[in-house]
Write a protein that holds these residues in place. Structure first.
Motif: not given
Length: 274
Positions: A168-193
């Motif tokens: 019952r909590f999994r969809d909420s966790v998935r949504r929060v993670i997607r929102q957090r990753l969506g705040r990055h202007a340079h996702p390729e740099a996050v991958a390097d990190a």
């Protein structure tokens, strides 16, 4: 209460974007790997209300800060120098450091290498043990980096599966993670990190913690769904750091580390003792 004032400074070809709010003793917030400055006290303004000047910035390659010059430039020494540059830019001689996960290791490294710049430490859900991650952990971080590069936040979340939390909590966790990753202007740099930071070390072995000489609060987490931040590591930090105070949520409660208001109040209480 006034709104945060944003700033950008450039160090080592990296534009570091941050903000400050409040007045009083300075508190520098250092977030975790793949997070941004929004994800440490989670929007709480309790530290400002408690009489502190709160400074937060996006680590290199994260949020709206720019990427590092090369993929090899995501290291703890580089992030320590970034934090010192932020303090210098804002003319802050000494600050209380508050770090979560990657940010907690950066804070410890800064306190060990620049002790005159640090008034106190708050170490939240530490995971770093003074050495690069082992082969199995590096394989996992590399897989997460590849997923983010190739498929974006959805693929990153899929690479984290299966979650051990209740269905019952999994969809909420998935949504929060997607929102957090969506705040990055340079996702390729996050991958390097994601590849680089686990291959770096902030200090030389856990025994280095015995050399810390500032008031320290360690915040653990009982969250079994978060295997990257074991409770045992936080307990070890608290045992090794001279005079450290330790706190963790009661069994059955949601993690203190993710409740911004309660966490901020715990930090403020610690700072009143300094």
């Amino acid at each position: 209460m006034s709104e945060p004032i944003e700033f950008v400074l450039t160090r080592d070809e990296v534009g570091l974007a941050g903000e400050e709010a409040g007045t009083g003793d300075a508190v520098l917030l250092l977030h975790g790997l793949s997070a941004t400055r929004r994800y440490l006290v989670h929007g709480s303004r309790a530290l400002e209300r408690a009489g502190h000047r709160v400074v937060a910035f996006d680590a290199r390659g994260h949020g709206v800060s720019s990427p590092a010059p090369t993929p090899d430039d995501y290291t703890y020494p580089a992030m320590v120098d970034d934090a010192v540059a932020v303090l210098d830019h804002l003319r802050i001689e000494r600050a209380h450091l508050v770090g979560q996960s990657m940010g907690s290791a950066t804070a410890v490294a800064l306190a060990l290498t620049h002790p005159g710049r640090v008034r106190s430490l708050t170490i939240i859900t530490p995971a770093h043990r003074g050495a690069p991650s082992g082969a199995q952990a590096l394989e996992r971080w590399d897989a997460l980096a590849a997923a983010l590069e190739e498929g974006g936040p959805d693929a990153f979340v899929a690479a984290l599966e299966p979650f051990s939390i209740e269905e019952r909590f999994r969809d909420s966790v998935r949504r929060v993670i997607r929102q957090r990753l969506g705040r990055h202007a340079h996702p390729e740099a996050v991958a390097d990190a994601l590849r680089g930071v686990p291959r770096s070390h902030a200090f030389e072995g856990m025994e280095a913690l015995e050399g810390l000489a500032v008031p320290t609060l360690v915040v653990g987490s009982r969250d079994e769904a978060d295997p990257d931040h074991p409770l045992a590591v936080a307990e070890e930090y608290a045992a090794l750091i001279p005079g450290a105070t330790y706190t963790v949520e009661e069994p059955g409660q949601s993690p203190l580390a993710w409740r911004g208001g309660a966490l901020s109040k715990a930090i403020a209480a610690h700072l009143r003792t300094v």
